[in-house]
Enzyme design. Structure first.
Site, short mmCIF file in Angstrom:
data_model
loop_
_atom_site.label_atom_id
_atom_site.label_comp_id
_atom_site.label_asym_id
_atom_site.label_seq_id
_atom_site.Cartn_x
_atom_site.Cartn_y
_atom_site.Cartn_z
N GLY A 14 1.10 -1.21 -0.25
CA GLY A 14 -0.06 -0.06 0.16
C GLY A 14 0.63 1.50 -0.30
O GLY A 14 0.44 2.23 0.16
N SER A 15 1.78 1.16 -0.56
CA SER A 15 2.49 2.42 -0.73
C SER A 15 2.01 3.25 -1.39
O SER A 15 2.30 4.76 -1.23
CB SER A 15 4.69 2.27 -0.77
N ASN A 16 1.53 3.11 -1.95
CA ASN A 16 1.02 3.80 -3.38
C ASN A 16 -0.31 4.55 -2.88
O ASN A 16 -1.20 5.68 -2.96
CB ASN A 16 0.51 3.46 -4.83
N LEU A 89 -8.43 -9.71 -10.59
CA LEU A 89 -8.99 -8.89 -12.40
C LEU A 89 -10.49 -8.55 -12.25
O LEU A 89 -11.45 -8.57 -10.90
CB LEU A 89 -9.36 -9.62 -13.19
N ILE A 90 -10.70 -6.87 -12.49
CA ILE A 90 -12.10 -6.24 -11.57
C ILE A 90 -13.05 -6.78 -12.81
O ILE A 90 -13.10 -6.44 -14.18
CB ILE A 90 -11.80 -4.76 -12.03
N ASN A 104 -6.05 2.50 -12.84
CA ASN A 104 -4.94 1.39 -12.63
C ASN A 104 -3.21 2.54 -12.85
O ASN A 104 -3.06 3.44 -13.81
CB ASN A 104 -5.23 0.00 -13.18
N HIS A 106 0.90 0.99 -13.68
CA HIS A 106 1.74 -0.85 -13.53
C HIS A 106 3.04 -0.33 -14.46
O HIS A 106 3.08 0.34 -14.47
CB HIS A 106 0.35 -1.07 -15.09
N ASP A 147 -4.80 -4.55 -17.83
CA ASP A 147 -3.53 -3.78 -18.51
C ASP A 147 -4.53 -3.45 -19.81
O ASP A 147 -3.59 -2.72 -20.65
CB ASP A 147 -2.22 -4.07 -18.27
N GLU A 176 6.31 6.02 -9.85
CA GLU A 176 4.80 5.86 -9.49
C GLU A 176 4.23 6.80 -8.19
O GLU A 176 3.12 7.21 -8.06
CB GLU A 176 4.90 4.60 -8.40
C1 GAR Z 1 2.86 -1.31 -7.63
O1 GAR Z 1 4.91 -1.09 -8.42
C2 GAR Z 1 1.49 -1.20 -8.47
O2 GAR Z 1 2.51 -0.80 -9.80
C3 GAR Z 1 2.09 -2.91 -8.69
O3 GAR Z 1 2.52 -3.53 -7.61
C4 GAR Z 1 3.13 -2.74 -6.29
C5 GAR Z 1 1.80 -1.99 -5.14
O4 GAR Z 1 3.52 -1.28 -4.23
N1 GAR Z 1 0.78 -3.22 -9.27
C6 GAR Z 1 0.34 -4.03 -10.02
O5 GAR Z 1 1.89 -4.51 -10.50
C7 GAR Z 1 -0.80 -4.38 -11.04
N2 GAR Z 1 -0.44 -4.78 -12.12
P1 GAR Z 1 2.61 -0.94 -3.42
O6 GAR Z 1 1.41 -1.64 -2.27
O7 GAR Z 1 3.41 -0.17 -2.29
O8 GAR Z 1 1.19 0.51 -3.67
#
Ligand code: GAR
Length: 193
Positions: A14-16, A89-90, A104, A106, A147, A176
């Site tokens: 969950g850092s994003n 998948l949504i 989303n 990626h 995607d 990101e």
């Molecule tokens: C992120 O790098 C995001 O882009 C990726 O998972 C990571 C989650 O990191 N998402 C995918 O690969 C979706 N296909 P986070 O939990 O630290 O935000």
């Protein structure tokens, strides 16, 4: 209640998501209304608690049927949804119910290194195995295929041959965090009614 209400879906650390919580804390028109996850151990739950954001955990089966999230009052009240490291998948119920309202991120330059099973470190492993000289991030609208929705933003970074998968991950995550909240805000506020 603010004009736009964002529901954030995340499956892991969950850092994003936390960058999104922090960015919108003082936004005049957009608030994070709800965090949803399929993983009761996801780090994102603790992060949401810090920001006093309500959370909801569902099972993979409930999500696949779609009714669980669609019936949830707060999800109905949310105007937009953002996926931040969400791995399921949504369902069509959601993509049909919220056309152009789900976004989303990626961790690669789509259409390369996308599709089912391509998430998180697996993406960086594939990038490294292909000896790519650049990688980056893609922010896109979500449709019923992994995607494949409309690309809204991409930016890239170079990779040296000696860089490890962890180093690539750190570089991409930094991109990101720097761009996703801002792109979400622009996407929401510039959309036609
Ligand atoms: C992120 O790098 C995001 O882009 C990726 O998972 C990571 C989650 O990191 N998402 C995918 O690969 C979706 N296909 P986070 O939990 O630290 O935000």
């Amino acid at each position: 209640m603010k004009k736009f209400r964002l529901a954030v879906f995340a499956s892991g650390n969950g850092s994003n998501a936390e960058e999104i919580f922090s960015f919108f804390q003082r936004h005049p028109a957009i608030e994070v209304a709800l965090v949803l996850t399929n993983n009761s151990n996801a780090g994102v739950l603790e992060r949401a608690e810090k920001y006093s954001i309500p959370t909801h955990v569902f099972t993979r089966e409930q999500f696949a049927k779609g009714t669980e999230v669609v019936d949830l009052q707060r999800i109905r009240e949310s105007t937009h949804k953002a996926l931040a490291g969400f791995l399921l998948l949504i369902s069509k119920v959601l993509t049909d119910g919220y056309p152009h309202r789900i976004i989303n991120i990626h961790p690669a330059l789509l259409p390369k290194f996308g599709g089912k099973g391509m998430y998180g470190m697996r993406v960086h492993e594939a990038v490294k195995a292909a000896n790519e000289k650049v990688t980056g991030i893609t922010i896109h609208e979500v449709n019923e295929k992994y995607d494949e929705g409309k690309v809204l933003f991409q930016t890239l970074c170079s990779i040296d041959a000696h860089e490890s998968i962890e180093q690539i991950n750190r570089k991409v995550l930094a991109l990101e965090h720097a761009h996703y909240p801002r792109v979400i805000a622009e996407w929401i506020t510039s959309a036609k009614a």
